[in-house]
Design a protein around this motif. Structure first.
Motif: not given
Length: 491
Positions: A391-396, A360-363
């Motif tokens: 979604q927890w990891v994504a921040g959404s 999600i974040k680096h790519l």
């Protein structure tokens, strides 16, 4: 002809603590049915879950037969198959246990209405959760949005009900001839892969079924609970319960787990501290919270809980996504996790967070791509946990990890797999590296690489992205969203 009862198995493939099954059997002759749902508006199972289902259904059918019953298996759309079966079998009572995703809820509501209008009594029960999604609310009666107060409120409701015993005897109702969608045996469902057969690692790692679920719980309480609070973050250790696929298919229920833990601790048979037990129960709590979110937010697997993320500037990089899926990113902890997933249909929870954050974040890849890949490859692909956790990891999501919390795969590997045991298990091509280089092969000297038999870019890939660049790009993307708050931080 004496009217019969019908119980419809879904995500509850067990006999013990199955309130819908018990209600149907208590009325006399019971028709027990499983329908492989091929309805158009409900999400189809992924490949790994289909493999598990095949083995679980076979185990269930055997257990039912031992008690004198028979499991009828149909395939097709339950919206048409179930009413047809009820009419042809002379059924006047139908029971099932509840599901909570949007498509299943709409199906169940429509079926209840249709069957009741035809004079059939229909009852549904809670077999999957400690608390129904509508039972835990804020002081004003609203759905909860943060895990800690949710779990505190859930715990305040007291202990869950005592699990029900399995029916000692099942009196089978007659199965009508010429049923649409009837399948003569589980193998005919074609749930297991054949060309190619990629399930060898799954067969080696897992034994689906209610008996296996109970044994896994017993073994965990005997020898796995001790040190769980801290050890659960170490992927190389057998420090987790691995009950998640059994829970996903309802081969064991949360009430059974809760009471088994309480009984074992009271008898002094659980080798673990109170802190270990509480941490283990809190993992059940996260599962409960995920279902709470799913119920109150239909479409959680496709729509960001936080509407700000609808405008997120995701990148589309098919090559990077493919490298992530195949475990060829050049970051060993990420690649080891993705290969564990492909080989066994499961991944350690700490590593799930690391690989999700990297995608999600680096790519800068849309979290829905990762959720869909996990849905297809996890044996425990759960409609609530999978969506809520991505979604927890994504921040959404609700109670989300802040978007600016970006897991560094090198430091995560060094912290949670310090001697590289986990990485070496799934990446044998870099096993010869010293511990100091195992999580960052590109930092190894030419001499170290040669000694380990590694040629970067050939025998093991170079990193697909520079971590500093990926982190900076992710923070810039976050800053482009409306009402962004928070300071950058990392771990």
């Amino acid at each position: 002809m004496t009217a019969a009862s019908l119980f419809w198995f879904r995500d509850d493939l067990r006999l013990a603590d199955n309130p819908g099954l018990r209600a149907a059997c208590a009325r006399g002759e019971a028709l027990l049915v499983y329908i492989l749902d091929e309805g158009g508006d409900r999400r189809a199972l992924g490949g790994a879950a289909r493999w598990w289902l095949s083995r679980s259904l076979a185990a269930l059918a055997e257990q039912i037969a031992r008690r004198g019953g028979e499991l009828l298996i149909l395939r097709g759309d339950p919206a048409t198959l179930l009413p047809d079966l009820v009419a042809k079998a002379g059924v006047d009572y139908v029971a099932w246990n509840r599901r909570y995703e949007d498509g299943a809820l709409r199906l169940d509501k429509a079926l209840k209405t249709q069957l009741r209008e035809a004079g059939v009594t229909v009852e549904s029960f809670n077999a999957a959760l400690l608390n129904e999604p509508w039972e835990v609310t804020t002081m004003t009666g609203q759905p909860m949005k943060v895990f800690t107060p949710y779990w505190k409120a859930a715990r305040a409701r007291g202990e869950p009900a005592t699990p029900l015993p399995a029916p000692a005897k099942i009196r089978p109702a007659g199965i009508p001839a010429r049923l649409a969608g009837r399948v003569r045996d589980v193998a005919a469902l074609g749930l297991e892969p054949t060309g190619p057969d990629w399930a060898g690692g799954l067969r080696e790692a897992w034994s689906p079924g209610e008996a296996s679920a109970r044994k896994r719980l017993s073994d965990f309480l005997d020898s796995g609970l001790a040190g769980y609070r801290d050890g659960r973050d170490s992927p190389a250790r057998a420090a987790t319960s691995r009950l998640s696929p059994h829970l996903r298919f309802g081969e064991i229920g949360p009430r059974q787990i809760w009471h088994a833990l309480a009984a074992a601790r009271e008898a002094g048979e659980a080798a673990g501290s109170a802190a270990d037990a509480e941490k283990f129960l809190s993992e059940l709590g996260w599962r409960e919270f995920s279902y709470h979110l799913l119920f109150h937010n239909p479409g959680l697997e496709t729509r960001s809980y936080n509407p700000r993320f609808a405008a997120f500037p995701w990148e589309t990089d098919a090559a990077a996504l493919r490298a992530w899926q195949r475990g060829l990113t050049g970051y060993p902890i990420v690649d080891a996790g993705m290969r564990e997933l492909w080989q066994t249909g499961w991944m350690h929870n700490r590593v799930r967070m690391v690989v999700a954050s990297f995608l999600i974040k680096h790519l800068l890849t849309d979290w829905r791509e990762g959720e869909a890949w996990f849905w297809d490859t996890l044996v425990d692909a759960d409609p609530a946990n999978n969506a809520a956790s991505w979604q927890w990891v994504a921040g959404s999501g609700a109670d989300a990890a802040p978007y600016f919390r970006i897991f560094n795969p090198v430091t995560q590997g060094e912290t949670h797999d310090p001697d590289g045991s986990y990485v070496r298990r799934f990446l044998p091509e870099i096993a010869g590296l010293p511990d100091s280089r195992i999580h960052a092969p590109w930092t190894a000297s030419a001499k170290e690489l040669k000694a380990a038999g590694i040629t970067l870019g050939e025998t093991y890939p170079r990193p697909v992205i520079d971590l500093a660049f990926g982190r900076r790009r992710a923070l810039e993307a976050l800053a482009s969203l409306p009402d962004t708050r928070g300071d950058a931080a990392g771990n």
